[in-house]
Motif scaffolding. Structure first.
Motif, PDB file in Angstrom:
ATOM      1  N   PHE A 172      35.764 -25.330  80.691  1.00 25.95           N
ATOM      2  CA  PHE A 172      35.447 -23.907  80.610  1.00 25.95           C
ATOM      3  C   PHE A 172      34.544 -23.605  79.417  1.00 25.95           C
ATOM      4  N   PHE A 173      34.904 -24.124  78.248  1.00 23.64           N
ATOM      5  CA  PHE A 173      34.129 -23.814  77.042  1.00 23.64           C
ATOM      6  C   PHE A 173      32.818 -24.596  76.968  1.00 23.64           C
ATOM      7  N   ALA A 174      32.697 -25.657  77.744  1.00 24.38           N
ATOM      8  CA  ALA A 174      31.455 -26.436  77.734  1.00 24.38           C
ATOM      9  C   ALA A 174      30.478 -25.997  78.818  1.00 24.38           C
ATOM     10  N   SER A 175      30.926 -25.159  79.748  1.00 21.97           N
ATOM     11  CA  SER A 175      30.044 -24.773  80.856  1.00 21.97           C
ATOM     12  C   SER A 175      29.928 -23.258  81.011  1.00 21.97           C
ATOM     13  N   VAL A 176      31.034 -22.584  81.208  1.00 25.46           N
ATOM     14  CA  VAL A 176      31.012 -21.148  81.483  1.00 25.46           C
ATOM     15  C   VAL A 176      30.593 -20.349  80.260  1.00 25.46           C
ATOM     16  N   VAL A 177      31.178 -20.651  79.112  1.00 19.34           N
ATOM     17  CA  VAL A 177      30.889 -19.874  77.900  1.00 19.34           C
ATOM     18  C   VAL A 177      29.423 -19.977  77.483  1.00 19.34           C
ATOM     19  N   PRO A 178      28.830 -21.190  77.395  1.00 19.04           N
ATOM     20  CA  PRO A 178      27.399 -21.253  77.029  1.00 19.04           C
ATOM     21  C   PRO A 178      26.494 -20.527  78.025  1.00 19.04           C
ATOM     22  N   LEU A 179      26.798 -20.635  79.315  1.00 15.73           N
ATOM     23  CA  LEU A 179      25.980 -19.950  80.315  1.00 15.73           C
ATOM     24  C   LEU A 179      26.063 -18.436  80.147  1.00 15.73           C
ATOM     25  N   TYR A 180      27.262 -17.940  79.860  1.00 15.14           N
ATOM     26  CA  TYR A 180      27.457 -16.493  79.706  1.00 15.14           C
ATOM     27  C   TYR A 180      26.609 -15.947  78.560  1.00 15.14           C
ATOM     28  N   PHE A 181      26.535 -16.679  77.443  1.00 17.83           N
ATOM     29  CA  PHE A 181      25.834 -16.185  76.262  1.00 17.83           C
ATOM     30  C   PHE A 181      24.333 -16.471  76.288  1.00 17.83           C
ATOM     31  N   THR A 182      23.876 -17.317  77.218  1.00 26.25           N
ATOM     32  CA  THR A 182      22.446 -17.641  77.273  1.00 26.25           C
ATOM     33  C   THR A 182      21.795 -17.179  78.572  1.00 26.25           C
ATOM     34  N   MET A 183      22.526 -16.442  79.407  1.00 22.42           N
ATOM     35  CA  MET A 183      21.956 -15.954  80.668  1.00 22.42           C
ATOM     36  C   MET A 183      20.847 -14.949  80.397  1.00 22.42           C
ATOM     37  N   LEU A 184      19.719 -15.115  81.086  1.00 18.48           N
ATOM     38  CA  LEU A 184      18.563 -14.230  80.932  1.00 18.48           C
ATOM     39  C   LEU A 184      18.330 -13.442  82.215  1.00 18.48           C
ATOM     40  N   PRO A 185      17.568 -12.329  82.137  1.00 18.65           N
ATOM     41  CA  PRO A 185      17.227 -11.583  83.356  1.00 18.65           C
ATOM     42  C   PRO A 185      16.365 -12.430  84.296  1.00 18.65           C
ATOM     43  N   LEU A 186      16.510 -12.177  85.587  1.00 19.49           N
ATOM     44  CA  LEU A 186      15.721 -12.896  86.587  1.00 19.49           C
ATOM     45  C   LEU A 186      14.424 -12.151  86.868  1.00 19.49           C
ATOM     46  N   CYS A 187      13.377 -12.914  87.135  1.00 20.16           N
ATOM     47  CA  CYS A 187      12.071 -12.331  87.437  1.00 20.16           C
ATOM     48  C   CYS A 187      11.761 -12.468  88.928  1.00 20.16           C
ATOM     49  N   SER A 188      10.974 -11.518  89.441  1.00 22.52           N
ATOM     50  CA  SER A 188      10.540 -11.593  90.828  1.00 22.52           C
ATOM     51  C   SER A 188       9.409 -12.631  90.952  1.00 22.52           C
ATOM     52  N   PRO A 189       9.213 -13.220  92.131  1.00 24.91           N
ATOM     53  CA  PRO A 189       9.940 -12.965  93.376  1.00 24.91           C
ATOM     54  C   PRO A 189      11.332 -13.590  93.323  1.00 24.91           C
TER      55      PRO A 189
END
Length: 354
Positions: A172-189
Protein backbone atom coordinates in the motif's frame (compact mmCIF):
# COMPACT_ATOMS: atom_id res chain seq x y z
CA UNK A 1 -14.86 8.93 -48.91
CA UNK A 2 -12.77 10.40 -46.13
CA UNK A 3 -15.44 9.68 -43.49
CA UNK A 4 -15.30 5.98 -44.27
CA UNK A 5 -11.73 5.83 -43.10
CA UNK A 6 -12.37 7.36 -39.69
CA UNK A 7 -12.46 4.61 -37.08
CA UNK A 8 -15.11 4.44 -34.42
CA UNK A 9 -12.48 5.15 -31.75
CA UNK A 10 -11.55 8.48 -33.33
CA UNK A 11 -15.20 9.41 -33.74
CA UNK A 12 -15.83 8.76 -30.05
CA UNK A 13 -12.67 10.68 -29.13
CA UNK A 14 -13.78 13.67 -31.21
CA UNK A 15 -17.24 13.58 -29.64
CA UNK A 16 -15.84 13.45 -26.12
CA UNK A 17 -13.41 16.29 -26.87
CA UNK A 18 -16.21 18.48 -28.23
CA UNK A 19 -18.42 17.71 -25.24
CA UNK A 20 -15.62 18.57 -22.83
CA UNK A 21 -14.86 21.77 -24.71
CA UNK A 22 -18.46 22.83 -24.17
CA UNK A 23 -17.98 22.23 -20.46
CA UNK A 24 -14.75 24.31 -20.50
CA UNK A 25 -12.87 21.13 -19.64
CA UNK A 26 -13.89 21.59 -16.02
CA UNK A 27 -14.31 17.87 -15.41
CA UNK A 28 -13.41 14.61 -17.12
CA UNK A 29 -16.30 12.18 -17.14
CA UNK A 30 -15.21 9.58 -19.70
CA UNK A 31 -12.12 8.43 -21.55
CA UNK A 32 -11.80 6.37 -24.69
CA UNK A 33 -10.51 2.89 -23.85
CA UNK A 34 -9.12 1.61 -27.14
CA UNK A 35 -8.55 -2.01 -26.13
CA UNK A 36 -8.72 -4.21 -29.23
CA UNK A 37 -10.98 -1.90 -31.26
CA UNK A 38 -8.23 -1.67 -33.87
CA UNK A 39 -9.00 -5.32 -34.63
CA UNK A 40 -12.82 -5.39 -34.79
CA UNK A 41 -12.92 -8.81 -36.44
CA UNK A 42 -11.21 -10.32 -33.39
CA UNK A 43 -13.44 -8.76 -30.71
CA UNK A 44 -16.09 -11.49 -30.59
CA UNK A 45 -13.57 -14.38 -30.41
CA UNK A 46 -11.60 -12.46 -27.78
CA UNK A 47 -14.79 -11.93 -25.78
CA UNK A 48 -15.39 -15.67 -25.50
CA UNK A 49 -11.70 -16.38 -24.86
CA UNK A 50 -11.35 -13.83 -22.05
CA UNK A 51 -14.73 -14.85 -20.59
CA UNK A 52 -13.47 -18.42 -20.31
CA UNK A 53 -10.18 -17.32 -18.77
CA UNK A 54 -12.00 -15.10 -16.26
CA UNK A 55 -14.35 -17.92 -15.22
CA UNK A 56 -11.38 -20.26 -14.77
CA UNK A 57 -9.73 -17.59 -12.62
CA UNK A 58 -12.82 -17.06 -10.44
CA UNK A 59 -13.62 -20.74 -10.03
CA UNK A 60 -10.03 -21.91 -9.56
CA UNK A 61 -8.93 -19.28 -7.04
CA UNK A 62 -12.19 -19.46 -5.10
CA UNK A 63 -11.90 -23.26 -4.99
CA UNK A 64 -8.37 -23.01 -3.55
CA UNK A 65 -9.52 -20.64 -0.79
CA UNK A 66 -12.49 -22.86 0.12
CA UNK A 67 -10.40 -26.05 -0.03
CA UNK A 68 -7.78 -24.64 2.33
CA UNK A 69 -10.47 -23.46 4.75
CA UNK A 70 -12.28 -26.82 4.98
CA UNK A 71 -9.36 -29.28 4.78
CA UNK A 72 -7.05 -29.23 7.79
CA UNK A 73 -4.23 -30.95 5.89
CA UNK A 74 -3.85 -27.83 3.77
CA UNK A 75 -3.82 -25.42 6.70
CA UNK A 76 -0.09 -24.84 6.53
CA UNK A 77 1.96 -21.66 5.96
CA UNK A 78 2.39 -22.36 2.23
CA UNK A 79 -1.35 -22.61 1.62
CA UNK A 80 -2.03 -19.69 3.92
CA UNK A 81 -0.03 -17.48 1.57
CA UNK A 82 -1.52 -19.24 -1.44
CA UNK A 83 -4.95 -18.06 -0.22
CA UNK A 84 -3.67 -14.48 -0.18
CA UNK A 85 -2.39 -14.98 -3.72
CA UNK A 86 -5.75 -16.39 -4.84
CA UNK A 87 -7.63 -13.51 -3.18
CA UNK A 88 -5.60 -10.77 -4.84
CA UNK A 89 -5.86 -12.54 -8.20
CA UNK A 90 -9.65 -12.43 -7.94
CA UNK A 91 -9.64 -8.74 -7.01
CA UNK A 92 -7.11 -7.83 -9.71
CA UNK A 93 -8.94 -9.50 -12.59
CA UNK A 94 -12.37 -8.38 -11.38
CA UNK A 95 -11.18 -4.78 -11.57
CA UNK A 96 -9.97 -5.27 -15.15
CA UNK A 97 -11.74 -8.05 -17.05
CA UNK A 98 -15.48 -7.18 -16.75
CA UNK A 99 -14.92 -3.75 -18.30
CA UNK A 100 -12.69 -5.29 -20.95
CA UNK A 101 -15.42 -7.79 -21.84
CA UNK A 102 -18.10 -5.09 -21.92
CA UNK A 103 -16.09 -2.92 -24.29
CA UNK A 104 -15.41 -5.84 -26.63
CA UNK A 105 -19.16 -5.94 -27.36
CA UNK A 106 -19.99 -2.24 -26.97
CA UNK A 107 -20.00 0.17 -29.88
CA UNK A 108 -18.85 3.01 -27.63
CA UNK A 109 -15.45 2.04 -26.19
CA UNK A 110 -15.27 4.27 -23.13
CA UNK A 111 -14.45 4.06 -19.45
CA UNK A 112 -15.52 6.45 -16.71
CA UNK A 113 -12.81 8.59 -15.16
CA UNK A 114 -13.54 7.18 -11.69
CA UNK A 115 -13.24 3.57 -12.87
CA UNK A 116 -10.05 4.39 -14.75
CA UNK A 117 -8.42 5.82 -11.62
CA UNK A 118 -9.73 2.88 -9.55
CA UNK A 119 -8.17 0.41 -12.00
CA UNK A 120 -4.85 2.24 -11.73
CA UNK A 121 -4.79 2.09 -7.93
CA UNK A 122 -6.00 -1.52 -7.74
CA UNK A 123 -3.56 -2.77 -10.37
CA UNK A 124 -0.65 -1.11 -8.56
CA UNK A 125 -1.66 -2.40 -5.12
CA UNK A 126 -2.43 -5.96 -6.22
CA UNK A 127 0.64 -6.12 -8.40
CA UNK A 128 2.94 -5.01 -5.59
CA UNK A 129 1.25 -7.37 -3.12
CA UNK A 130 1.65 -10.32 -5.48
CA UNK A 131 5.37 -9.60 -5.88
CA UNK A 132 5.94 -9.56 -2.13
CA UNK A 133 3.73 -12.58 -1.40
CA UNK A 134 5.51 -14.63 -4.07
CA UNK A 135 8.82 -13.80 -2.40
CA UNK A 136 7.41 -14.83 1.00
CA UNK A 137 6.28 -18.13 -0.52
CA UNK A 138 9.82 -18.67 -1.83
CA UNK A 139 11.16 -17.96 1.67
CA UNK A 140 8.64 -20.44 3.09
CA UNK A 141 9.84 -23.16 0.66
CA UNK A 142 13.45 -22.38 1.58
CA UNK A 143 12.78 -22.88 5.29
CA UNK A 144 10.70 -26.02 4.65
CA UNK A 145 13.39 -27.71 2.55
CA UNK A 146 16.58 -26.42 4.18
CA UNK A 147 15.36 -26.53 7.81
CA UNK A 148 12.61 -29.19 7.88
CA UNK A 149 12.93 -29.98 11.60
CA UNK A 150 12.62 -26.32 12.59
CA UNK A 151 10.06 -25.39 9.93
CA UNK A 152 6.95 -25.22 12.15
CA UNK A 153 8.92 -23.39 14.83
CA UNK A 154 10.22 -20.74 12.41
CA UNK A 155 7.07 -20.40 10.28
CA UNK A 156 4.54 -20.41 13.11
CA UNK A 157 1.14 -18.78 12.69
CA UNK A 158 2.19 -15.59 14.43
CA UNK A 159 5.05 -15.14 11.97
CA UNK A 160 2.79 -15.95 9.01
CA UNK A 161 0.21 -13.35 10.03
CA UNK A 162 2.90 -10.73 10.56
CA UNK A 163 4.40 -11.48 7.13
CA UNK A 164 0.99 -11.23 5.46
CA UNK A 165 0.11 -7.94 7.19
CA UNK A 166 3.54 -6.60 6.37
CA UNK A 167 3.17 -7.57 2.70
CA UNK A 168 -0.13 -5.72 2.31
CA UNK A 169 1.08 -2.70 4.30
CA UNK A 170 4.32 -2.33 2.34
CA UNK A 171 2.42 -2.77 -0.93
CA UNK A 172 0.00 0.00 0.00
CA UNK A 173 2.67 2.52 1.00
CA UNK A 174 4.92 1.62 -1.94
CA UNK A 175 2.24 1.91 -4.62
CA UNK A 176 -0.99 3.68 -3.67
CA UNK A 177 0.48 6.47 -1.53
CA UNK A 178 3.15 7.64 -4.05
CA UNK A 179 0.61 7.59 -6.88
CA UNK A 180 -1.87 9.63 -4.84
CA UNK A 181 0.67 12.39 -4.13
CA UNK A 182 2.15 12.50 -7.65
CA UNK A 183 -1.03 12.22 -9.74
CA UNK A 184 -1.26 14.97 -12.38
CA UNK A 185 -4.20 16.27 -14.46
CA UNK A 186 -4.88 14.44 -17.72
CA UNK A 187 -4.60 16.19 -21.06
CA UNK A 188 -6.78 15.75 -24.13
CA UNK A 189 -7.28 13.78 -26.28
CA UNK A 190 -8.54 11.49 -23.54
CA UNK A 191 -7.60 8.24 -25.23
CA UNK A 192 -6.26 5.27 -23.25
CA UNK A 193 -4.60 3.08 -25.88
CA UNK A 194 -4.53 0.02 -23.64
CA UNK A 195 -6.79 -2.76 -22.33
CA UNK A 196 -7.22 -1.06 -18.93
CA UNK A 197 -5.91 1.94 -17.01
CA UNK A 198 -2.54 1.49 -15.32
CA UNK A 199 0.28 3.79 -14.28
CA UNK A 200 2.70 3.37 -17.23
CA UNK A 201 -0.10 4.21 -19.67
CA UNK A 202 -1.33 7.26 -17.77
CA UNK A 203 2.19 8.72 -17.83
CA UNK A 204 1.60 9.53 -21.51
CA UNK A 205 -1.59 11.43 -20.67
CA UNK A 206 -0.32 13.75 -17.95
CA UNK A 207 -0.22 17.44 -18.83
CA UNK A 208 3.04 18.38 -17.09
CA UNK A 209 6.54 16.96 -17.09
CA UNK A 210 6.52 13.35 -15.84
CA UNK A 211 10.17 12.98 -14.82
CA UNK A 212 9.27 12.76 -11.13
CA UNK A 213 6.52 10.20 -11.81
CA UNK A 214 8.85 8.06 -13.92
CA UNK A 215 11.53 8.16 -11.22
CA UNK A 216 9.01 7.24 -8.53
CA UNK A 217 7.71 4.36 -10.62
CA UNK A 218 11.21 2.96 -11.14
CA UNK A 219 11.99 3.31 -7.41
CA UNK A 220 8.71 1.63 -6.49
CA UNK A 221 9.26 -1.15 -9.01
CA UNK A 222 12.76 -1.70 -7.65
CA UNK A 223 11.33 -2.22 -4.16
CA UNK A 224 8.33 -4.35 -5.11
CA UNK A 225 9.67 -6.13 -8.21
CA UNK A 226 13.46 -6.24 -8.24
CA UNK A 227 14.16 -6.86 -4.54
CA UNK A 228 11.56 -9.66 -4.18
CA UNK A 229 12.87 -11.21 -7.39
CA UNK A 230 16.42 -11.20 -6.01
CA UNK A 231 15.15 -12.75 -2.77
CA UNK A 232 13.38 -15.47 -4.75
CA UNK A 233 16.49 -16.14 -6.81
CA UNK A 234 18.69 -16.48 -3.71
CA UNK A 235 16.09 -18.69 -1.99
CA UNK A 236 15.88 -21.09 -4.90
CA UNK A 237 19.63 -21.25 -5.32
CA UNK A 238 19.87 -22.40 -1.70
CA UNK A 239 16.97 -24.77 -2.26
CA UNK A 240 18.68 -26.25 -5.32
CA UNK A 241 21.84 -26.89 -3.32
CA UNK A 242 19.84 -28.50 -0.50
CA UNK A 243 17.82 -30.68 -2.90
CA UNK A 244 20.93 -31.94 -4.66
CA UNK A 245 22.27 -33.10 -1.29
CA UNK A 246 19.18 -35.16 -0.52
CA UNK A 247 19.76 -38.92 -0.42
CA UNK A 248 16.11 -39.78 -1.07
CA UNK A 249 15.08 -39.64 -4.72
CA UNK A 250 11.44 -39.33 -3.66
CA UNK A 251 12.30 -36.35 -1.48
CA UNK A 252 14.08 -34.68 -4.37
CA UNK A 253 11.12 -35.34 -6.64
CA UNK A 254 8.64 -33.84 -4.16
CA UNK A 255 10.82 -30.78 -3.61
CA UNK A 256 11.20 -30.19 -7.34
CA UNK A 257 7.44 -30.64 -7.85
CA UNK A 258 6.50 -28.01 -5.27
CA UNK A 259 9.18 -25.53 -6.31
CA UNK A 260 8.69 -25.91 -10.07
CA UNK A 261 5.07 -24.75 -9.79
CA UNK A 262 6.18 -21.67 -7.86
CA UNK A 263 8.97 -20.93 -10.34
CA UNK A 264 6.54 -21.14 -13.26
CA UNK A 265 4.36 -18.43 -11.72
CA UNK A 266 7.38 -16.30 -10.82
CA UNK A 267 8.88 -16.49 -14.31
CA UNK A 268 5.68 -15.39 -16.04
CA UNK A 269 4.75 -12.68 -13.57
CA UNK A 270 8.10 -11.03 -12.88
CA UNK A 271 9.20 -11.20 -16.50
CA UNK A 272 6.17 -9.30 -17.81
CA UNK A 273 6.00 -6.98 -14.78
CA UNK A 274 9.61 -5.84 -15.09
CA UNK A 275 9.20 -5.28 -18.81
CA UNK A 276 6.17 -3.04 -18.19
CA UNK A 277 7.26 -1.05 -15.14
CA UNK A 278 11.06 -0.88 -15.28
CA UNK A 279 11.76 0.75 -18.63
CA UNK A 280 11.88 4.30 -19.98
CA UNK A 281 8.72 6.00 -21.14
CA UNK A 282 10.20 6.31 -24.63
CA UNK A 283 10.08 2.52 -25.13
CA UNK A 284 6.30 2.44 -24.83
CA UNK A 285 4.57 0.33 -27.50
CA UNK A 286 0.77 0.29 -27.47
CA UNK A 287 0.15 -3.06 -29.17
CA UNK A 288 3.06 -4.82 -27.48
CA UNK A 289 2.13 -3.53 -24.03
CA UNK A 290 -1.44 -4.78 -24.42
CA UNK A 291 -0.15 -8.32 -24.87
CA UNK A 292 2.28 -7.90 -21.96
CA UNK A 293 -0.48 -6.69 -19.63
CA UNK A 294 -2.69 -9.60 -20.66
CA UNK A 295 -0.17 -12.03 -19.18
CA UNK A 296 0.10 -10.55 -15.69
CA UNK A 297 -3.44 -9.12 -15.36
CA UNK A 298 -5.60 -11.76 -17.08
CA UNK A 299 -3.79 -14.97 -18.00
CA UNK A 300 -1.41 -15.46 -15.06
CA UNK A 301 -4.14 -15.16 -12.37
CA UNK A 302 -6.05 -17.95 -14.14
CA UNK A 303 -2.92 -20.10 -14.44
CA UNK A 304 -2.08 -19.89 -10.73
CA UNK A 305 -4.79 -22.30 -9.49
CA UNK A 306 -4.17 -24.67 -12.41
CA UNK A 307 -0.44 -24.77 -11.74
CA UNK A 308 -0.79 -25.24 -7.99
CA UNK A 309 -3.55 -27.84 -8.26
CA UNK A 310 -2.47 -29.93 -11.23
CA UNK A 311 1.21 -30.00 -10.19
CA UNK A 312 0.63 -30.38 -6.45
CA UNK A 313 -0.13 -33.79 -4.98
CA UNK A 314 -1.39 -32.40 -1.64
CA UNK A 315 -4.05 -30.25 -3.31
CA UNK A 316 -5.20 -33.12 -5.52
CA UNK A 317 -5.49 -35.46 -2.53
CA UNK A 318 -7.38 -32.86 -0.49
CA UNK A 319 -9.80 -32.29 -3.36
CA UNK A 320 -10.37 -36.05 -3.69
CA UNK A 321 -11.07 -36.34 0.05
CA UNK A 322 -13.64 -33.54 -0.01
CA UNK A 323 -15.38 -34.84 -3.14
CA UNK A 324 -15.43 -38.39 -1.78
CA UNK A 325 -17.04 -37.32 1.47
CA UNK A 326 -19.58 -35.15 -0.28
CA UNK A 327 -20.45 -37.95 -2.67
CA UNK A 328 -20.89 -40.51 0.12
CA UNK A 329 -23.19 -38.28 2.15
CA UNK A 330 -24.35 -34.99 0.60
CA UNK A 331 -26.12 -33.99 3.82
CA UNK A 332 -23.36 -33.87 6.38
CA UNK A 333 -24.07 -34.31 10.08
CA UNK A 334 -22.27 -32.28 12.71
CA UNK A 335 -19.87 -35.18 13.28
CA UNK A 336 -19.11 -35.39 9.55
CA UNK A 337 -18.39 -31.69 9.40
CA UNK A 338 -15.92 -32.05 12.27
CA UNK A 339 -14.35 -35.10 10.65
CA UNK A 340 -14.05 -33.25 7.35
CA UNK A 341 -12.27 -30.34 9.00
CA UNK A 342 -10.14 -32.39 11.41
CA UNK A 343 -9.56 -35.81 9.81
CA UNK A 344 -6.64 -36.67 12.11
CA UNK A 345 -8.69 -36.27 15.32
CA UNK A 346 -11.69 -38.52 14.57
CA UNK A 347 -11.38 -40.63 17.73
CA UNK A 348 -11.30 -37.62 20.06
CA UNK A 349 -14.31 -35.98 18.41
CA UNK A 350 -16.13 -39.33 18.37
CA UNK A 351 -15.82 -39.61 22.14
CA UNK A 352 -16.90 -36.02 22.70
CA UNK A 353 -20.00 -36.20 20.50
CA UNK A 354 -21.13 -39.69 21.54
Amino acid sequence: MFSKHISSVHIISLTLTLNMSEENLSTITELVLVGFSNHPQAEIPLFFLFSGVYLVNLFGNTAIIILVLIDSCLQTPMYFFLCHLAFLNIIYTTAVVPKLLFNLLASKKVISYELCIAQTYISLLMGAAECIILSIMALDRYVAICYPLRYLLIMNWSVCVQLAVGAWTISFFASVVPLYFTMLPLCSPYIVDHIFCEAPVLLHMFCADTSLQETMMVIGASGTLLLPFLLITLSYLRILVAVMRMHSSEGRKKAFSVCSSHLTVVTIYYGTGMFMYMRPKSLYSAEGDKLTSLFYAVINPALNPLIYSLRNKEVNEALKRVLERLRQNPRLSEFDKLRLRYPTNIIIYNRVII
